[in-house]
Design an enzyme around this catalytic site. Structure first.
Site, PDB file in Angstrom:
ATOM      1  N   GLY A 215       0.810  -1.203   0.000  1.00 58.19           N
ATOM      2  CA  GLY A 215       0.000   0.000   0.000  1.00 58.19           C
ATOM      3  C   GLY A 215       0.848   1.259   0.000  1.00 58.19           C
ATOM      4  O   GLY A 215       1.932   1.315  -0.586  1.00 58.19           O
ATOM      5  N   SER A 216       0.370   2.268   0.703  1.00 64.32           N
ATOM      6  CA  SER A 216       1.002   3.582   0.645  1.00 64.32           C
ATOM      7  C   SER A 216       2.376   3.643   1.285  1.00 64.32           C
ATOM      8  O   SER A 216       3.108   4.624   1.089  1.00 64.32           O
ATOM      9  CB  SER A 216       0.095   4.629   1.292  1.00 64.32           C
ATOM     10  OG  SER A 216      -1.073   4.812   0.512  1.00 64.32           O
ATOM     11  N   THR A 217       2.760   2.620   2.073  1.00 66.38           N
ATOM     12  CA  THR A 217       4.124   2.636   2.620  1.00 66.38           C
ATOM     13  C   THR A 217       5.155   2.557   1.500  1.00 66.38           C
ATOM     14  O   THR A 217       6.286   3.021   1.665  1.00 66.38           O
ATOM     15  CB  THR A 217       4.344   1.468   3.611  1.00 66.38           C
ATOM     16  OG1 THR A 217       4.133   0.226   2.935  1.00 66.38           O
ATOM     17  CG2 THR A 217       3.393   1.575   4.788  1.00 66.38           C
TER      18      THR A 217
END
Length: 498
Positions: A215-217
């Protein structure tokens, strides 16, 4: 008559030579084959005839041995088995071994040549020295903090020391007690069947062996690629990105769900702070497939050979994608997959000035008397980004915690940088989103960050639309980082015994 006696003597000598040759064949040339034969019980009997060496955490054994009085005499025992199972693995007389029990088996079992000054003597005498010990890099406080904070939820924690690569915590939840697999008999068979049939998969090491969409990591990798490639020169400059963002070559619109801010024309700094999908997807496309793949590779993605010393699943970033797929991959979706350890390495690279240290779990191995057999040397996997890029990303990650999506990771009196993530998965993204947080922390009086961490929670509680890395994963990361920093401070200020 004398002639016949001489012939008889020569014939007897020939028979004796043939007998000796056969003994040599059996004892030397075919010894390994006989030893490996499943019907040969002597190898197993010899293996368990003496206590196994121990796995140590901060000098304290978290394993042991007990005399069962059976043919396979000594069985493995575990202190706080579920807490340390993701580190130790199991050693079973019925089902073999896993993780450190397997990777360090020669030392623990007493068969490593380095345990003896005269290893040839043990080969000739068919004996073996006492089993040695494996001293881990794990910090008990950080390990317990992660285990307690996960509270049985499906998920994992990996924590590293950025400057060295030492693994400070390795938590997988739900866990299990390896001791129930140690011996033989119906109870062990039933325990094995029960653990393997459990839908929660307690024996799966989620920190090392499970891969998730990050995801956004993963936007930290994308940001590093853009800065190093010169695609973004000013992190505060507007990017001209629409909201929603049309995926290249398609009519599909990529939204910014749950950011709490307007991401239209946002800068890269704002995109990291508020986790704007649109901006980072566009930046990934601008970097290009080759640039993104090379950047991911520098962090450790697509590496099949990572060992800690137990093997680690390969984290992946596709090298053959269309532009729309690249856009999704640049925000940690599509086919991008990562282990929690890999994402901890991403955070550690930022905290460590751009260099990726090889993670390792065993500090050293030692003989039963404590003398050293070998020590793990610190190694570098290479430089993931320029030092200036790492410094800029540190600033952006600090802002994300102080006034962005990662506020729940803040630690009073310490500097914390982080990045949240919420990863969609399943057919049609129908599965409960994975909640992620990666970050690092530096004590107020420390020159460098002391810990980097990655947390993933598979079954975060709450309404699907409100699950986030900040609510589910960041508090767990905070607990682990706080424990690690406090432990560092205690070690530094503790009086030395004369």
């Amino acid at each position: 008559m004398i002639r016949y006696i001489r012939w008889c003597a020569w014939f007897c000598a020939l028979l004796l030579a043939a007998l000796l040759a056969n003994v040599v064949r059996v004892q030397v040339w075919e010894a390994a084959a006989y030893g490996a034969n499943p019907a040969n019980k002597r190898t197993a009997v010899a293996r368990y005839a003496q206590p196994r060496g121990d796995i140590l955490v901060e000098g304290r054994p978290v394993t042991g041995s007990r005399d069962s009085g059976q043919l396979l005499r000594h069985e493995r025992t575990y202190a706080e088995g579920p807490l340390y199972a993701p580190v130790t693995g199991f050693s079973s007389q019925t089902y073999g071994s896993s993780l450190l029990e397997r990777a360090e088996d020669p030392v623990l079992a007493g068969t490593d040549p380095g345990l003896s000054v005269f290893p040839l003597w043990y080969d000739l005498s068919r004996g073996r020295p006492d089993g040695g010990d494996a001293e881990t890099t794990v910090r008990a406080a950080a390990q317990r903090a992660g285990y307690t904070a996960l509270a049985g939820k499906r998920g994992a924690v990996a924590a590293l020391e950025p400057a060295t690569g030492r693994i400070l915590a390795l938590v997988s939840s739900p866990s299990y007690d390896p001791g129930v697999l140690s011996g033989t008999g119906p109870a062990v068979t039933a325990a094995w069947a029960r653990l393997n049939a459990d839908p929660a998969r307690p024996m799966l090491n989620r920190a090392l062996r499970e891969t998730y969409p990050p995801g956004s990591t993963f936007k930290i990798v994308t940001a590093a690629a853009a800065l190093d490639a010169g695609v973004v020169k000013d992190v505060d400059a507007p990017t001209g990105t629409p909201d929603p963002y049309p995926l290249p070559g398609t009519r599909t619109l990529l939204p910014n769900a749950g950011t709490g801010t307007d991401c239209r024309d946002a800068s890269m700094a704002e995109a990291v702070q508020y986790s704007c999908n649109t901006v980072m997807a566009k930046i990934g496309v601008q970097v290009g497939l080759r640039g993104m793949a090379e950047a991911a590779g520098r962090f450790g993605f697509n590496d099949d050979g990572l060992r800690v010393p137990a093997w680690v699943s390969r984290s992946t970033f596709d090298t053959d994608m269309s532009p729309d797929q690249l856009a999704l991959s640049s925000i940690g979706q599509f086919n991008t997959k990562a282990t929690p350890l890999q994402m901890a390495m991403v955070a550690a690279a930022v905290a460590g000035g751009g260099e990726v240290r090889t993670p390792y779990l065993v500090e050293r191995t030692a003989r039963a008397d404590g003398s050293q057999v070998r020590r793990t040397g610190r190694r570098s996997l290479g430089r993931a980004m320029n030092p200036a890029t790492a410094l800029r990303l540190q600033q952006l990650m600090v802002k994300a915690v102080e006034d962005g999506t990662g506020r729940n990771a803040a630690i009073p009196g310490a500097q914390v940088g982080g990045k949240t993530g919420t990863a969609q998965h399943g057919v049609g993204n129908a599965g409960t989103p994975y909640a992620w947080f990666i970050g690092w922390a530096k004590a107020a009086d420390a020159p460098l960050p002391g810990v980097a961490v990655a947390v993933v929670v598979e079954d975060a509680a709450g309404d699907r639309g409100h699950i986030s890395g900040n609510s589910a994963a960041a508090p767990i990361a905070r607990a682990v980082m706080e424990a690690a920093l406090h432990d560092d401070k205690t070690r530094t200020t503790a009086p030395r015994t004369p």
